[in-house]
Scaffold this active site. Structure first.
Site, PDB file in Angstrom:
ATOM      1  N   ASP A  12       0.816  -1.226   0.000  1.00 29.88           N
ATOM      2  CA  ASP A  12       0.000   0.000   0.000  1.00 29.88           C
ATOM      3  C   ASP A  12       0.845   1.270   0.000  1.00 29.88           C
ATOM      4  OD1 ASP A  12      -2.274  -1.666   0.252  1.00 29.88           O
ATOM      5  OD2 ASP A  12      -1.943  -1.753   2.408  1.00 29.88           O
ATOM      6  N   HIS A  40      -4.464  -2.438  -5.970  1.00 31.89           N
ATOM      7  CA  HIS A  40      -3.907  -1.117  -6.222  1.00 31.89           C
ATOM      8  C   HIS A  40      -5.064  -0.178  -6.478  1.00 31.89           C
ATOM      9  CE1 HIS A  40       0.135  -2.454  -6.734  1.00 31.89           C
ATOM     10  NE2 HIS A  40      -0.151  -3.221  -7.755  1.00 31.89           N
TER      11      HIS A  40
HETATM   12  P1  GDP Z   1      -0.307   0.071  -3.758  1.00 35.02           P
HETATM   13  O1  GDP Z   1      -0.913  -1.233  -3.409  1.00 35.02           O
HETATM   14  O2  GDP Z   1       1.126   0.161  -3.351  1.00 35.02           O
HETATM   15  O3  GDP Z   1      -0.514   0.443  -5.183  1.00 35.02           O
HETATM   16  O4  GDP Z   1      -1.033   1.170  -2.890  1.00 35.02           O
HETATM   17  P2  GDP Z   1      -2.620   1.425  -2.696  1.00 35.02           P
HETATM   18  O5  GDP Z   1      -3.245   1.660  -3.993  1.00 35.02           O
HETATM   19  O6  GDP Z   1      -3.214   0.421  -1.812  1.00 35.02           O
HETATM   20  O7  GDP Z   1      -2.563   2.726  -1.775  1.00 35.02           O
HETATM   21  C1  GDP Z   1      -2.170   3.903  -2.194  1.00 35.02           C
HETATM   22  C2  GDP Z   1      -3.302   4.891  -1.988  1.00 35.02           C
HETATM   23  O8  GDP Z   1      -2.770   6.163  -1.944  1.00 35.02           O
HETATM   24  C3  GDP Z   1      -4.301   4.908  -3.141  1.00 35.02           C
HETATM   25  O9  GDP Z   1      -5.566   5.254  -2.639  1.00 35.02           O
HETATM   26  C4  GDP Z   1      -3.753   5.986  -4.051  1.00 35.02           C
HETATM   27  O10 GDP Z   1      -4.740   6.619  -4.863  1.00 35.02           O
HETATM   28  C5  GDP Z   1      -3.226   6.939  -3.050  1.00 35.02           C
HETATM   29  N1  GDP Z   1      -2.057   7.711  -3.447  1.00 35.02           N
HETATM   30  C6  GDP Z   1      -0.968   7.305  -4.173  1.00 35.02           C
HETATM   31  N2  GDP Z   1      -0.066   8.302  -4.225  1.00 35.02           N
HETATM   32  C7  GDP Z   1      -0.593   9.335  -3.503  1.00 35.02           C
HETATM   33  C8  GDP Z   1      -0.119  10.634  -3.145  1.00 35.02           C
HETATM   34  O11 GDP Z   1       0.987  11.049  -3.478  1.00 35.02           O
HETATM   35  N3  GDP Z   1      -0.953  11.398  -2.372  1.00 35.02           N
HETATM   36  C9  GDP Z   1      -2.163  10.978  -1.945  1.00 35.02           C
HETATM   37  N4  GDP Z   1      -2.901  11.774  -1.193  1.00 35.02           N
HETATM   38  N5  GDP Z   1      -2.632   9.741  -2.244  1.00 35.02           N
HETATM   39  C10 GDP Z   1      -1.861   8.952  -3.010  1.00 35.02           C
END
Ligand code: GDP
Length: 430
Positions: A12, A40
């Site tokens: 995440d 994701h």
């Molecule tokens: P992953 O499994 O590593 O891809 O991560 P997730 O998708 O579970 O979690 C990342 C969350 O953070 C998602 O809701 C993204 O839309 C959000 N996100 C990613 N980068 C950023 C950022 O720079 N700022 C903010 N506020 N949210 C972000």
């Protein structure tokens, strides 16, 4: 050239967003491990999507999305995921599925549930997607590869012999209904119909693409600390989360992986059980959870509230090292703009001794965080495009963490959208 996009921590970290962004300049995006147990979240022109199986490049017309042999392939979930994005007007992506990928069987999902029930309070906090039983069977050599769906005789024989073993456990260990081999065979025939249009020799395809000079992204799931060898065993996932495994799970030469972009979130979060040294609780955690990510830190697959904590330099330094990091993408930094002071975990106190080396699990259980407080920047940094325009305290936070972990932070993500990214030339980058 091959670039791996992987996580430094518990998952995440925002890998989906970084992969989606980098996919703009890539030709092929490959999932090489894991299954539909994690997800994701991606926000783009078409809307907000939670992907569990498809790689994060499916939203571009120019990319090919590949499910490598290392993935735990849940065919109905993949099928539904394709339908759900096409329904929302995303053009039908080019998808290839490895003929050597193995299939998550309906009984894997049941065994996952039954085992968690049996373990009761001692459970692993599984998402019950069948991943652990799937990988157990893969290495016990009773898994089903996609290509086997196309050999009727082999399939029928194998279904019978696997059911014999599974039914002993179902009856005598779990006291649950047995599997009917006929019914299972019918299900597998349905799976064959669903997957047939996508099946190919992925390794051969990728090797040819590399010869032609194509750019390939390997998209990791979860992060270093969930790796079965190098993570917080046994509270880990069942397939390797490391960039090195990308070569195996995609079927490419290891020396082709030239860049490893390790994604680190500006604070910590984790799902499931296991040691989490910089964890915070109560109102402090609730506030960070509510403000975190894009609309709160809740699991993309389960909706479970994530456990929250401050940035952990010890875990992240280790997480980056095991990945073989060439670049760190530092994400979700915008979320911290509300804090007067931001604690960062800079060491672990284990029985009165402070260390910055990430220990083995039984020592980790005893570790207490050594926190250092850095001044906050108290403003919204979304929309900023140049590193120099970030508030000084914000740059200090980034540079402090970069020194602690020892790997160059070359990208800073300051919002969930594709364009919310600041590229930086790090002094640590050779
Ligand atoms: P992953 O499994 O590593 O891809 O991560 P997730 O998708 O579970 O979690 C990342 C969350 O953070 C998602 O809701 C993204 O839309 C959000 N996100 C990613 N980068 C950023 C950022 O720079 N700022 C903010 N506020 N949210 C972000």
């Amino acid at each position: 050239m091959v670039i791996a996009v992987v996580g430094a921590n518990w998952g995440d970290e925002g890998k989906g967003k970084i992969t989606d962004m980098m996919a703009e300049k890539a030709d092929i995006i490959v999932r090489f491990q894991g299954g539909a147990n994690a997800g994701h979240t991606i926000v783009n022109y078409y809307g907000k999507f939670a992907l569990h199986t498809l790689p994060s490049g499916v939203f571009y017309g120019h990319t090919t999305s590949v499910i490598g042999n290392g993935v735990a392939l849940n065919i109905p979930i993949l099928f539904k995921e394709i339908q759900s994005i096409v329904e929302r007007n995303v053009p039908m992506p080019k998808i290839l599925v490895s003929d050597r990928a193995q299939i998550v069987m309906p009984y894997h999902i049941l065994f996952d549930q039954y085992e968690e029930e049996r373990l009761g309070g001692k459970s692993f906090g599984s998402t019950k997607s069948g991943i652990a039983p799937f990988y157990s069977d893969k290495y016990a050599k009773i898994g089903f590869q996609v290509n086997e769906l196309f050999d009727d005789e082999l399939l029928e024989e194998k279904v019978k012999s696997v059911c014999t073993v599974k039914n002993v456990l179902l009856k005598h260990l779990y006291n649950k209904p047995e599997i009917d081999p006929e019914e299972l065979l019918n299900t597998l025939h349905e799976y064959r119909e669903m997957i047939a249009p996508y099946v190919c020799d992925v390794s051969a395809f990728l090797n040819q693409a590399l010869k032609e000079g194509k750019t390939v992204l390997l998209e990791g799931q979860l992060g270093t600390l969930k790796d079965p060898d190098h993570g917080i065993y046994p509270m880990v996932t069942s397939s390797s989360t490391l960039a090195a495994y990308g070569a195996i799970g995609a079927g490419i030469p290891p020396y082709e992986i030239q860049k490893v972009v390790t994604v680190c979130k500006a604070y910590s979060s984790a799902v499931g059980a296991g040691a989490f040294v910089s964890e915070i609780f109560g109102d402090e955690a609730d506030e960070l959870r509510r403000r975190g990510g894009d609309g709160g830190e809740y699991g993309a697959t389960t909706g479970r509230p994530r456990r929250m904590g401050w940035f952990d330099c010890v875990a992240s330094k280790y997480g980056c090292r095991l990945q073989g990091t060439t670049d760190v993408a530092f994400t979700v930094l915008d979320v911290l703009g509300y804090l007067d002071e931001i604690p960062v975990c800079v060491g672990y106190d284990i029985d009165g001794q402070v260390t910055t080396e990430f220990p083995v699990t039984h020592k980790l259980e005893k570790a207490k965080p050594v926190l250092k407080k850095l001044p906050g920047w108290k403003c919204d940094i979304r929309g900023i495009k140049n590193y120099e325009e970030l508030p000084e305290n914000c740059r200090n936070y980034i540079e402090f963490i970069e020194k602690q972990i020892g790997y160059p932070i070359t990208m800073i993500s300051n919002g969930p959208k594709r364009q919310d990214i600041i590229y930086r030339k790090s002094p640590l980058k050779k």
